[in-house]
Write an enzyme that holds these catalytic residues in place. Structure first.
Site, short mmCIF file in Angstrom:
data_model
loop_
_atom_site.label_atom_id
_atom_site.label_comp_id
_atom_site.label_asym_id
_atom_site.label_seq_id
_atom_site.Cartn_x
_atom_site.Cartn_y
_atom_site.Cartn_z
N ASP A 1 -25.86 22.04 -49.78
CA ASP A 1 -24.59 22.51 -49.21
C ASP A 1 -23.53 21.40 -49.18
O ASP A 1 -22.65 21.41 -48.32
CB ASP A 1 -24.80 23.05 -47.79
CG ASP A 1 -25.88 24.10 -47.74
OD1 ASP A 1 -25.81 25.05 -48.54
OD2 ASP A 1 -26.80 23.98 -46.90
N HIS B 1 -22.98 28.46 -54.60
CA HIS B 1 -21.73 27.73 -54.76
C HIS B 1 -20.59 28.66 -54.41
O HIS B 1 -20.53 29.79 -54.90
CB HIS B 1 -21.53 27.26 -56.21
CG HIS B 1 -22.52 26.24 -56.66
ND1 HIS B 1 -22.94 25.20 -55.86
CD2 HIS B 1 -23.19 26.10 -57.83
CE1 HIS B 1 -23.80 24.46 -56.53
NE2 HIS B 1 -23.97 24.99 -57.72
#
Length: 763
Positions: A78, A106
């Site tokens: 992340d 993403h």
């Protein structure tokens, strides 16, 4: 001679290329024409060395000039890898994924529109880019088809740009159901997986009962093996167990009936599913027809593209600390996420990779369970947290899963730092929607990640989230809680969770900034304290920072393409366009040196290239001298610094110049020469530290002076001077036709360079 590399600093890439090209050309010619030489090089060996070194110069730590660039997460995932991949993908011909599955995510914002990819490479946003899902990825085809469908408004022909390896494994709904059952069995000791079926699919790959995309091209065989796989799964996981929870019983029933419509679904039932095995077979028959022309031999595809000179960009899923070997096992993913997996997940050799960029969030986050040394706040927001004064602009934002309304911060308010990072940073998982655990930046962890991956540079993301905190903390080292007086070794990261629990962090405190940086368009526009934060990360890691993210948009990623000068005037180690390792150039075979005064400035220009060959013991007095001369403390030596008023209104005279530099009491005849060289080299904007060292090197480092003078003489040559070489953009090596020998004669090589340089001068 072999292994010649130079640390390049603050010089145009064209000059780097020409200097390196010419020095190899010279040695190639001289060593083959010198009758008394004891070296006998095989034909073409030096030419190959020259071209290999030239290829190294084509790659940059920013990844923009790289032929094969890899972008990897350096923490627990992340980090915001997608944004950098999206930027770099605009100038590549192939974008590839090598590991993981739909457990990765993403989120990209392009022209105000948000794209969330779980399986598709980010190169899909570039309509001129091919995209490859490599053999190391496990693919849930319904999820893949859904993502392609969502791209139709953006690109109606998106499907034609995605290629899938025949060796990539297919992830079925049964794998997702089994994942949910196994996770529920762990109870409070659960790993915290995304329940996307990644682990069971990799398990099927390991025990060799999985199916691959190549099987879809032989559908009768595929159908038989699919039915066998489902029957195997039902036999082992379908029957209810005595201690099953209601959720487990529901999943087992769904598996027995193979009714995946009502099975565990992280998307809240939106995905669909099938009611029985026959529907599953029919669904995959349709997928096989749709994807038939997109299923390819990925090894052949990627190597053909490399041979054509295409630029290749590889994006990693998850991150280093989730690697099944090097991560915080067992709280890891089921694949290798580090750089070695690029080779096994795509079928490319290690030497093909020329740039590896590590993506580091400006603070640390992780999802799921497991030790977290710098943690401030958990998923439930139940930790005590660190209290800090907020001095930035007022903010208000909606937050998920909270009953007390929007999150608001105002100047002068004391905030819980971990909670602020979660809400201001929108720290909710792209794949799961879970709130992420947040903490201070852990550089001890990043050092370990860098050791494993060999990062050429770092991309810092989400720097804007830290705006407003009066003080910031960085974990710079680990200590053991039972023996806090001793630091753990640099780069060491405990392999066992019990050892990791015993870790305590050594923190360094830095001043924060109050200015909103989300609108900054270049690195130099950042507030001073924001720059210092980035600079400190760079110095502690010993790795250059090449990109800094200050917002969600593509334009918010700032390129750091110049050296950073510290507050004390010294230059930070930022080796733009530098090879990864350094070796010395042997100049023993060179005997002569010319000393025309008019070439002295060009010698100084060449000396700039060798600044970072100097040891710290030599740089230290030069750094002190630079600071004494830099009277206005702007990091540059101006005419006023060199000739104007000094401290207390005193004027620096010629007789006191060396005294100001090195504490020498007596004047020297070289005073004015040094002063004039500094003034000339500084130009209108002043002289930076690297230029200062280059000018001073001949006066204080006699050995380096001699070596560099000889190198300059050989590079400049008798007929082609460096003053002309500076004007050249690039020199392409001569290519021979297929099967034709290359003429390595002196006249051919020298004439080619002369002709090229003369043409450039005429232009």
């Amino acid at each position: 001679m072999i292994g010649f590399k130079i640390i390049f600093q603050s010089f145009p890439i064209s000059l780097h290329r020409l200097l390196l090209y010419y020095v190899f050309t010279f040695f190639e010619v001289r060593l083959w024409t010198c009758e008394k030489s004891s070296h006998h090089w095989p034909p073409g060996q030096l030419r190959r060395l020259r071209h290999q070194s030239m290829a190294m110069l084509d790659s940059s730590p920013t990844g923009e000039d790289s032929k094969f660039c890899v972008v990897l997460g350096a923490q627990w995932g992340d980090e915001g890898k997608g944004k950098l991949v999206d930027i770099l993908a605009q100038n590549v011909q192939l974008c590839a994924r090598f590991n993981g599955g739909a457990n990765a995510g993403h989120t990209l914002v392009v022209e105000g529109k948000k794209f969330a990819f779980h399986l598709l490479p980010c190169g899909m946003i570039n309509k001129a880019c091919k995209n490859l899902i490599g053999n190391g990825v496990v693919v849930h085809i319904p999820t893949l088809m859904k993502e392609i469908q969502e791209l139709k408004d953006f690109d109606a022909r998106a499907l034609e740009r995605i290629f899938i390896s025949t060796r990539a494994h297919v992830l079925f709904d049964s794998h997702q159901i089994i994942d949910g059952i196994l996770e529920a069995e762990q109870g409070t000791n659960s790993i915290g997986t995304t329940k996307r079926g990644i682990g069971p699919c990799y398990s099927a790959k390991a025990i060799r009962n999985g199916l691959r995309f190549g099987d879809l091209l032989h559908f009768e065989e595929f159908e038989r093996r699919l039915r066998e796989l489902i029957a195997w799964s039902q036999k082992r996981f379908g029957d209810p167990r005595e201690r099953d929870t209601p959720a487990q019983l529901q999943l087992r029933k769904a598996l027995r009936e193979y009714n995946t419509k009502f099975a565990f679904d992280p998307e809240g039932g939106k995905k669909g599913g099938v009611a029985n095995v026959d529907e599953e077979v029919a669904r995959y028959r349709e997928f096989a027809q749709i994807l038939r022309h997109q299923i390819v031999d990925s090894v052949t595809l990627i190597h053909e593209d490399i041979s054509r000179g295409y630029k290749v960009l590889v994006e990693g899923a998850n991150a280093a600390l989730l690697d099944i070997d090097f991560g915080t096992y067992p709280f890891v993913t089921s694949s290798n996420t580090t750089v070695g997996s690029v080779c096994t997940g795509l079928g490319v050799p290690p030497k093909q990779i020329d740039t590896v960029i590590g993506v580091v969030k400006a603070y640390t986050t992780r999802v799921g369970h497991g030790p977290f040394p710098t943690e401030l706040q958990n998923e439930a927001q139940s930790l005590q947290d660190h209290i800090e004064m907020y001095v930035g602009p007022a903010q208000s934002m909606e937050r998920k899963g909270h009953s007390s309304g929007p999150y608001e911060v105002k100047p002068g308010q004391k905030v819980r730092v971990g909670e602020m990072l979660q809400e201001v940073g929108h720290e909710y998982g792209t794949t799961t929607g879970r709130r992420r655990r947040c903490g201070w930046l852990d550089l001890a962890l990043v050092k370990y990640s860098a050791m494993v991956n060999g990062f050429d540079s770092i991309n810092i993301t989400k720097l804007d989230v830290l705006t407003g905190l009066k003080q910031l903390r960085i974990a710079i080292a680990y200590r053991n809680s039972r023996m806090t007086e001793v630091r753990l070794p640099c780069g060491y990261f405990p392999s066992h969770l019990e050892d990791l629990k015993e870790v305590v962090c050594e923190y360094e405190t830095l001043e924060g900034w109050a200015e909103d940086i989300s609108g900054c368009s270049s690195f130099k526009d950042l507030p001073s304290n924001a720059k210092k934060y980035v600079l400190r990360i760079q110095e502690l890691l010993g790795i250059p920072v090449s990109w800094v993210g200050v917002g969600p948009d593509r334009e918010s990623m700032l390129k750091v393409d110049e050296p950073i000068i510290r507050p004390d005037g010294s230059i930070s180690v930022f080796r733009l366009n530098a090879p990864r390792s350094i070796s010395k150039l042997s100049l023993k075979s060179i005997e002569r040196c010319c000393e025309p005064p008019q070439q002295r400035p060009h010698l100084n220009a060449f000396l700039r290239l060798l600044v970072y060959e100097l040891p710290e013991a030599v740089l230290a007095p030069l750094r002190g001298a630079f600071l004494r001369l830099d009277r206005d403390s702007d990091g540059l030596l101006s005419a006023a610094d060199l000739h104007g008023a000094g401290a207390g209104g005193k004027t620096t005279t010629s007789s006191s110049f060396l005294d100001a530099l090195f504490g020498e009491a007596s004047a020297s005849p070289e005073d004015e020469e040094i002063r004039s060289l500094l003034a000339v080299s500084g130009g209108a904007n002043g002289l930076g530290f690297s230029d200062f060292v280059a000018v001073m090197m001949p006066f204080c480092v006699s050995l380096e002076e001699a070596q560099c003078r000889l190198a300059f003489q050989r590079l400049a040559g008798a007929e082609v001077t460096l003053s002309r070489m500076v004007l050249v953009d690039t020199v392409q090596a001569p290519r021979a036709g297929a099967g034709e020998p290359v003429d390595h004669g002196q006249s051919h090589m020298e004439q080619m360079l002369k002709d090229h340089l003369s043409k450039k001068m005429d232009d």
